[in-house]
Design a protein around this motif. Structure first.
Motif: not given
Length: 77
Positions: A5-21, A30-39
Protein backbone atom coordinates in the motif's frame (compact mmCIF):
# COMPACT_ATOMS: atom_id res chain seq x y z
CA UNK A 1 0.65 -6.04 2.68
CA UNK A 2 1.22 -2.66 4.26
CA UNK A 3 4.43 -2.18 2.25
CA UNK A 4 2.44 -2.77 -0.92
CA UNK A 5 0.00 0.00 0.00
CA UNK A 6 2.81 2.42 0.84
CA UNK A 7 4.51 1.58 -2.45
CA UNK A 8 1.28 2.21 -4.36
CA UNK A 9 0.84 5.60 -2.67
CA UNK A 10 4.43 6.57 -3.46
CA UNK A 11 4.05 5.56 -7.10
CA UNK A 12 0.82 7.54 -7.33
CA UNK A 13 2.44 10.63 -5.82
CA UNK A 14 5.45 10.29 -8.11
CA UNK A 15 3.13 10.08 -11.12
CA UNK A 16 1.14 13.13 -9.99
CA UNK A 17 4.30 15.14 -9.32
CA UNK A 18 5.75 14.02 -12.66
CA UNK A 19 2.60 15.14 -14.46
CA UNK A 20 2.68 18.49 -12.65
CA UNK A 21 6.34 18.90 -13.55
CA UNK A 22 5.75 18.02 -17.20
CA UNK A 23 2.88 20.47 -17.69
CA UNK A 24 3.71 23.30 -15.27
CA UNK A 25 7.32 23.39 -14.09
CA UNK A 26 8.99 21.94 -17.22
CA UNK A 27 12.14 21.03 -15.30
CA UNK A 28 14.22 17.92 -15.98
CA UNK A 29 12.36 14.91 -14.56
CA UNK A 30 14.58 14.17 -11.55
CA UNK A 31 14.91 17.81 -10.55
CA UNK A 32 11.16 18.30 -10.90
CA UNK A 33 10.45 15.32 -8.63
CA UNK A 34 12.95 16.64 -6.10
CA UNK A 35 11.36 20.10 -6.09
CA UNK A 36 7.85 18.64 -5.89
CA UNK A 37 8.76 16.34 -3.01
CA UNK A 38 10.46 19.15 -1.14
CA UNK A 39 7.44 21.39 -1.68
CA UNK A 40 5.04 18.69 -0.46
CA UNK A 41 7.17 18.16 2.65
CA UNK A 42 7.26 21.87 3.41
CA UNK A 43 3.50 22.18 2.91
CA UNK A 44 2.92 19.26 5.27
CA UNK A 45 5.20 20.82 7.90
CA UNK A 46 3.45 24.18 7.47
CA UNK A 47 0.00 22.65 7.88
CA UNK A 48 1.24 20.76 10.95
CA UNK A 49 2.58 24.02 12.43
CA UNK A 50 -0.66 25.89 11.74
CA UNK A 51 -3.03 23.12 12.84
CA UNK A 52 -1.13 20.97 15.37
CA UNK A 53 -4.30 19.11 16.39
CA UNK A 54 -4.16 17.16 13.11
CA UNK A 55 -0.85 15.54 14.14
CA UNK A 56 0.47 15.14 10.59
CA UNK A 57 4.09 15.01 11.72
CA UNK A 58 3.46 12.20 14.19
CA UNK A 59 1.45 10.21 11.63
CA UNK A 60 4.18 10.61 8.99
CA UNK A 61 6.84 9.66 11.54
CA UNK A 62 4.88 6.53 12.54
CA UNK A 63 4.43 5.46 8.90
CA UNK A 64 8.12 5.90 8.11
CA UNK A 65 9.16 3.98 11.22
CA UNK A 66 6.88 1.04 10.37
CA UNK A 67 8.34 0.45 6.90
CA UNK A 68 11.37 -1.85 6.78
CA UNK A 69 13.25 -0.01 4.05
CA UNK A 70 16.06 -2.57 3.74
CA UNK A 71 13.55 -5.34 3.15
CA UNK A 72 11.41 -3.23 0.83
CA UNK A 73 14.37 -2.16 -1.33
CA UNK A 74 16.33 -5.41 -1.40
CA UNK A 75 13.33 -7.65 -2.13
CA UNK A 76 11.67 -5.34 -4.66
CA UNK A 77 13.28 -7.04 -7.65
Amino acid sequence: MYVLGATAVLFGLAAAFGLFNHHVLRLPFTIGLLVSGLSASLVMLGVDALVPSLGLASVARAVVQEVDFANAILTAC
